[in-house]
Scaffold this motif. Structure first.
Motif, PDB file in Angstrom:
ATOM      1  N   SER B  11       3.753  73.712  91.474  1.00 33.62           N
ATOM      2  CA  SER B  11       4.434  74.955  91.837  1.00 33.62           C
ATOM      3  C   SER B  11       5.509  74.648  92.871  1.00 33.62           C
ATOM      4  O   SER B  11       5.494  73.602  93.519  1.00 33.62           O
ATOM      5  N   MET B  12       6.440  75.597  93.011  1.00 35.50           N
ATOM      6  CA  MET B  12       7.516  75.439  93.989  1.00 35.50           C
ATOM      7  C   MET B  12       6.947  75.377  95.408  1.00 35.50           C
ATOM      8  O   MET B  12       7.427  74.589  96.232  1.00 35.50           O
ATOM      9  N   ASP B  13       5.915  76.176  95.669  1.00 35.58           N
ATOM     10  CA  ASP B  13       5.314  76.168  97.009  1.00 35.58           C
ATOM     11  C   ASP B  13       4.764  74.789  97.359  1.00 35.58           C
ATOM     12  O   ASP B  13       4.971  74.277  98.464  1.00 35.58           O
ATOM     13  N   ASP B  14       4.060  74.191  96.390  1.00 28.59           N
ATOM     14  CA  ASP B  14       3.513  72.852  96.634  1.00 28.59           C
ATOM     15  C   ASP B  14       4.627  71.839  96.856  1.00 28.59           C
ATOM     16  O   ASP B  14       4.521  70.922  97.670  1.00 28.59           O
ATOM     17  N   MET B  16       7.547  72.464  98.145  1.00 26.58           N
ATOM     18  CA  MET B  16       8.069  72.715  99.494  1.00 26.58           C
ATOM     19  C   MET B  16       7.182  72.047 100.541  1.00 26.58           C
ATOM     20  O   MET B  16       7.671  71.406 101.475  1.00 26.58           O
ATOM     21  N   ASN B  17       5.870  72.234 100.375  1.00 31.71           N
ATOM     22  CA  ASN B  17       4.939  71.616 101.322  1.00 31.71           C
ATOM     23  C   ASN B  17       5.132  70.113 101.378  1.00 31.71           C
ATOM     24  O   ASN B  17       5.218  69.522 102.457  1.00 31.71           O
ATOM     25  N   ASN B  20       8.307  69.088 103.120  1.00 32.37           N
ATOM     26  CA  ASN B  20       8.305  69.308 104.564  1.00 32.37           C
ATOM     27  C   ASN B  20       7.263  68.475 105.296  1.00 32.37           C
ATOM     28  O   ASN B  20       7.249  68.427 106.523  1.00 32.37           O
ATOM     29  N   SER B 136      14.351  76.888  99.766  1.00 27.60           N
ATOM     30  CA  SER B 136      13.650  76.146 100.817  1.00 27.60           C
ATOM     31  C   SER B 136      12.452  76.997 101.252  1.00 27.60           C
ATOM     32  O   SER B 136      12.287  78.120 100.769  1.00 27.60           O
ATOM     33  N   LYS B 137      11.672  76.502 102.184  1.00 28.93           N
ATOM     34  CA  LYS B 137      10.485  77.272 102.587  1.00 28.93           C
ATOM     35  C   LYS B 137      10.891  78.575 103.284  1.00 28.93           C
ATOM     36  O   LYS B 137      10.110  79.513 103.365  1.00 28.93           O
ATOM     37  N   ASP B 138      12.123  78.627 103.766  1.00 34.12           N
ATOM     38  CA  ASP B 138      12.597  79.830 104.449  1.00 34.12           C
ATOM     39  C   ASP B 138      13.167  80.869 103.490  1.00 34.12           C
ATOM     40  O   ASP B 138      13.617  81.932 103.911  1.00 34.12           O
ATOM     41  N   GLU B 140      15.648  81.673  99.758  1.00 32.07           N
ATOM     42  CA  GLU B 140      16.661  81.091  98.875  1.00 32.07           C
ATOM     43  C   GLU B 140      18.061  81.465  99.341  1.00 32.07           C
ATOM     44  O   GLU B 140      18.268  82.438 100.066  1.00 32.07           O
TER      45      GLU B 140
END
Lengths: 159, 285
Positions: B11-14, B16-17, B20, B136-138, B140
């Motif tokens: 996933s996109m969240d993973d 991003m993690n 970072n 990004s985590k912040d 789009e």
């Protein structure tokens, strides 16, 4: 101790499970871990086509794929092309046309030709040249290779 | 080569993690540029984040303009019948990129993010006024491709950002267009010069309502030939005017000399190819 990663992959119909170094390319994995040395290392940077294999139905340079990337993939190498002891029509065509000099580019040429004829059974000479443009023959025996592709086309049509 | 962590987020969240967590993480899509960089030790990743299993990034569709996922492969573009009917110049752009082995792996997002001055899609999407979606985590952000490239292999992407989509305005799909690459012989080598043109004409005439001309391999990044465009916009495309615009484009180019070609030769190629591109479009109808 380098961390290794589990990979499950089907190569030429056989399932393999292995732990691989993330730095290892698919090419190195095939040759060193699976002993499938028919696939050749030429330039090792994606320019020569000697390491061509069919990855999930697409011909790719195995030197530009990491072994860890092919988890769950289906791969065909030159060793999987023949049926039993019988050469594949593309292989037989290369033999019949004398399209082999030193032979180093031949596995890549055969694999790429096979991929091409699966996608388009009746390519024009121009299309053949475009499709095979990434497979270099340093003996420069290109005319006979093109003859072999013509020959393979006919064999597959009639077969 | 030093070893590295390998992460394949679903996933996109993973993703991003992962991006970072590591100081020096690199995204892996097709890998046709990344692996070469790693082999030459010009790229030394601490972590490789393989983004190929993130959903929805390998499709393209029309929905109030075109949306291309960054993971669409060059080969997908090359063989798309839908694009052949609407924007055949995109098929052309794809076909001119590398060998079949490369096109089967290389992605359009990778082609842009690698930011080679001779990036095929860099020039073509620049001519199409493409917009980019960056996550990004912040959250789009959207930026114009025009503002994306900073120099050879350099973009405005910051640590932790992923280019996820290329958007093309609806009217780009209504333009005529062409992509020309000139390289030595018929090889797969990089273009000495790439030219991408889109043209909107008054139907049935040679009146140029809007033309865009982008050039590759003649500056630190793909660039637009704005002065050449200005010569042609809202004018009848006569042979004289086309030659004048082609010369302008040539003056806008700031190529380097290298083992492939001299700067002078590249400038001369720009004029020839811009004229050829426009003339081909006019004659095609």
């Amino acid at each position: 101790m380098v961390k290794k990663y589990p990979v499950r992959v089907n190569v030429n119909g056989d399932d393999y499970e292995a732990l691989v170094d993330p730095r290892k390319t698919l090419l190195q994995f095939l040759r060193e871990d699976l002993d499938l040395t028919g696939t050749k290392e030429g330039c090792d940077e994606g320019d020569c086509g000697a390491c061509s294999v069919i990855l999930n139905n697409r011909v790719v340079s195995s030197c530009l794929v990491l072994a860890v990337e092919v988890d769950n993939a289906v791969i065909e190498t030159i060793e999987g092309v023949k049926t039993g002891e019988e050469l594949h029509p593309v292989q037989q065509a290369f033999v019949d046309s004398g399209a082999i000099q030193c032979g180093f580019c031949t596995p890549g040429m055969v694999i790429t030709t096979k991929a091409m004829l699966q996608e388009m059974p009746n390519p024009s000479t121009k299309e053949v040249k475009e499709y095979l443009a990434g497979n270099l023959c340093r003996c420069t025996g290109y005319v006979k290779i093109l003859d072999a592709v013509e020959n393979a086309k006919e064999k597959l049509k009639n077969g | 080569m030093e070893t590295f962590e390998y992460i394949k987020p679903k996933s996109m969240d993973d993703a991003m993690n992962a991006l970072n967590t590591y100081e020096n993480a690199f995204l892996l899509a097709g890998g046709t540029d990344l692996l070469v960089g790693m082999k030459y030790n010009s790229i030394k990743p601490e972590c490789i984040v393989d983004i190929k299993e993130i959903p929805r990034m390998n499709t393209f569709e029309f929905n109030d303009g075109w949306r291309f996922g960054a993971l669409v492969t060059v080969r997908d573009i090359e063989v798309s019948d839908r694009l052949k009917q609407t924007m055949p110049f995109l098929n052309q752009t794809a076909k001119a990129l590398g060998s079949i082995q490369i096109r089967n792996r290389a992605t359009i997002g990778g082609n842009l993010s690698n930011a080679s001055p001779c990036s095929n899609f860099g020039a073509m999407f620049l001519a199409m006024d493409a917009m980019l979606k960056i996550i990004s985590k912040d959250g789009e952000r959207q930026i114009a491709l025009q503002d994306f490239f900073c120099g050879p292999n350099q973009t405005v992407l910051k640590k932790g950002e992923i280019l996820t989509e290329i958007r093309v305005p609806e009217d780009a799909g209504k333009a005529e267009g062409i992509f020309l690459k000139h390289s030595a012989g018929k090889s797969n080598d990089l273009g000495l010069v790439n030219i991408a043109i889109t043209l909107h004409r008054e139907p049935g005439t040679n009146l140029c309502k809007k033309i865009t001309i982008a050039m590759g391999a003649v500056a630190p990044t793909p660039i637009r030939a704005k002065k050449a465009e200005a010569v042609l916009n809202n004018n009848i495309l006569t042979p004289d005017l086309i030659i004048r615009a082609a010369k302008k484009a040539s003056n806008e180019a700031t190529p380097i000399s290298d083992f492939r070609a001299s700067a002078d030769y590249r400038r001369s190629l720009v004029a020839t190819m811009v004229a050829k591109g426009i003339n081909t479009l006019i004659k095609a109808s």
